[in-house]
Design an enzyme around this catalytic site. Structure first.
Site, short mmCIF file in Angstrom:
data_model
loop_
_atom_site.label_atom_id
_atom_site.label_comp_id
_atom_site.label_asym_id
_atom_site.label_seq_id
_atom_site.Cartn_x
_atom_site.Cartn_y
_atom_site.Cartn_z
N ASP A 145 -43.32 37.44 81.10
CA ASP A 145 -41.94 37.91 81.12
C ASP A 145 -41.15 37.10 82.14
O ASP A 145 -41.68 36.66 83.16
CB ASP A 145 -41.87 39.39 81.56
N ASP A 166 -37.62 41.73 90.87
CA ASP A 166 -39.08 41.71 90.71
C ASP A 166 -39.71 40.93 91.86
O ASP A 166 -40.68 41.36 92.47
CB ASP A 166 -39.47 40.93 89.43
N GLU A 201 -48.70 42.48 89.17
CA GLU A 201 -48.24 42.01 87.87
C GLU A 201 -47.53 40.67 88.01
O GLU A 201 -47.53 39.86 87.09
CB GLU A 201 -47.29 43.02 87.20
N GLU A 202 -46.91 40.46 89.15
CA GLU A 202 -46.08 39.26 89.32
C GLU A 202 -46.87 38.03 89.72
O GLU A 202 -46.30 36.95 89.82
CB GLU A 202 -44.98 39.53 90.36
N ASP A 228 -47.88 47.23 90.09
CA ASP A 228 -46.72 46.65 89.40
C ASP A 228 -45.54 47.01 90.30
O ASP A 228 -45.14 48.18 90.36
CB ASP A 228 -46.58 47.26 88.00
N LEU A 271 -42.32 46.43 90.31
CA LEU A 271 -41.07 46.94 89.70
C LEU A 271 -41.26 47.00 88.19
O LEU A 271 -40.95 46.04 87.47
CB LEU A 271 -39.88 46.07 90.09
N ASP A 272 -41.76 48.14 87.74
CA ASP A 272 -42.04 48.32 86.31
C ASP A 272 -40.75 48.71 85.59
O ASP A 272 -39.96 49.49 86.12
CB ASP A 272 -43.09 49.43 86.16
N GLU A 322 -51.14 49.83 85.21
CA GLU A 322 -50.34 50.76 84.39
C GLU A 322 -51.27 51.81 83.78
O GLU A 322 -51.12 53.01 83.99
CB GLU A 322 -49.56 50.01 83.30
P1 AFP Z 1 -40.64 45.31 81.66
O1 AFP Z 1 -41.02 45.48 83.12
O2 AFP Z 1 -40.78 43.90 81.19
O3 AFP Z 1 -39.31 45.91 81.36
O4 AFP Z 1 -41.75 46.11 80.82
C1 AFP Z 1 -41.87 47.47 81.03
C2 AFP Z 1 -43.13 47.99 80.40
O5 AFP Z 1 -44.26 47.35 80.91
C3 AFP Z 1 -43.25 49.51 80.57
O6 AFP Z 1 -42.69 49.99 81.73
C4 AFP Z 1 -42.55 50.05 79.36
O7 AFP Z 1 -43.00 51.32 78.99
C5 AFP Z 1 -42.85 49.01 78.32
O8 AFP Z 1 -43.07 47.79 79.01
C6 AFP Z 1 -41.70 48.83 77.39
O9 AFP Z 1 -42.03 47.89 76.46
P2 AFP Z 1 -41.09 47.62 75.18
O10 AFP Z 1 -39.85 46.96 75.68
O11 AFP Z 1 -41.93 46.71 74.31
O12 AFP Z 1 -40.82 48.94 74.52
#
Ligand code: AFP
Length: 341
Positions: A63, A69, A92-93, A113, A115-116, A275
């Protein structure tokens, strides 16, 4: 005497000290809490501090990294290294694990993680931090092998949701789940939810998943979601896209959260160490079910999985018994052996 000032604040540090005699663990949770306070400040000032947008790099997941982040990651790494109680950090980073220099090394290994949900940053929607803690194996000086173990070895797990309030939820292995809200007037997390439990009757009928992936799902998942939509008492759809926010709501209100394996992502999307495992431990200890759904030929408990690499992925079906049973019933109709709940 009633007063708006608390003369006996039940802070996170006080709670942790009451639960363990392990001083290093107290120091570790203090370092985690401090990093989450720093991240709170960065998230809340993101607009004025010009922290929206991309940092220009790509993380271990592929990503695009956001500025926030990178900053949150640095905040966690620095706080954990200087705590003096950690030997290995997995973020994660960072593609590679971080081995803490010997001068600061201690007995814990932390996966996180920072900043999820970071795709939600730029529009001010809830984001979170997730962490899981392991102890080094006996005789180890700290290596990734200390973390490449099943969820049964995780000694403590937690998350923080940065939202209208900032709340830290955590549990020790085998213990209850507790919630602590950040009181900005004293800069401390204060104990606000004791023994968090899924609503006993399954709670609100909510299903939470990215239905944009539906065409790739296997038949039982498609049928389960169809059931949620067409049941006599139909379910409501809620999906923030920040796992922390979606899981926090699921624990408090009830319902089910799904990020299953599918034809295009056979291991799902979410990461096991920072996660899947921490959220599974919290969910189970709050009385819920944390399943993989169909994964590598069978339905498994997330906490039974062992990561084969630090960024290993796993599918996730998490929720109360009432709703996970709906998913299992669809698998059973297709002749799959399902665990009894
Ligand atoms: P990001 O940190 O790239 O926004 O991803 C967040 C994540 O890991 C988790 O927190 C969400 O539940 C999931 O991905 C969302 O994924 P989608 O965008 O594919 O629905």
């Amino acid at each position: 005497m009633s007063s708006k000032f608390d003369s006996n604040a039940a802070t996170l540090s006080r709670f942790v000290m009451s639960q363990t005699n392990d001083h290093d663990l107290v120091i570790l949770l203090n370092a985690l809490a401090i990093s989450c306070k720093l991240i709170t400040s960065a998230v809340q000032r993101a607009g004025v501090a010009k922290l929206y947008g991309l940092a220009g790099e790509v993380n271990s997941t592929g990503d695009d990294q956001k500025k926030l982040d990178v900053l949150s990651n640095d905040m966690m790494i620095n706080a954990l290294i200087h705590s003096g109680v950690c030997s290995v950090l997995v973020s994660e980073e960072n593609e590679e694990p971080i081995i803490v220099p010997p001068a600061y090394s201690g007995k814990f290994c932390v996966a996180f993680d920072p900043l999820d949900g970071s795709s939600n940053i730029d529009c001010n929607v809830s984001v979170g931090t997730i962490f899981s803690v392991y102890e080094r194996k006996p005789g180890s000086h700290g290596s990734v092998d200390d973390l490449l173990r099943s969820g049964a070895h995780c000694i403590c797990a937690g998350y923080v949701v940065y939202s209208s309030a900032v709340e830290l939820v955590f549990t020790f292995r085998g213990g209850d789940v507790h919630g602590f809200c950040l009181d900005s007037t004293i800069g401390e997390f204060v104990h606000t939810r004791e023994k968090m439990m899924f609503p006993a009757d399954g709670g609100k009928r909510i299903y939470s998943c990215n239905e944009g992936n539906a065409v790739h799902w296997d038949d039982p998942i498609q049928e389960a979601v169809e059931h949620f939509k067409t049941a006599e008492q139909p379910y409501t759809a809620r999906y923030v896209g920040s796992m922390v926010a979606d899981i926090h709501r699921t624990i408090l209100y009830g319902g089910i959260y799904l990020y299953p394996a599918d034809a295009k992502a056979k291991k799902g999307k979410l990461r096991l160490l920072y996660e899947g495992i921490p959220m599974a431990m919290i969910i189970e200890q709050a009385g819920g079910i944390a399943s993989t759904g169909m994964f590598e030929g069978k339905i498994q408990r997330v906490l039974d999985l062992t990561p084969n690499e630090i960024h290993a992925k796993c599918p996730i079906i998490m929720g109360g018994k009432r709703d996970v049973q709906v998913v299992y019933d669809q698998y059973a109709k297709h002749g799959v052996n399902v665990p009894s709940l």
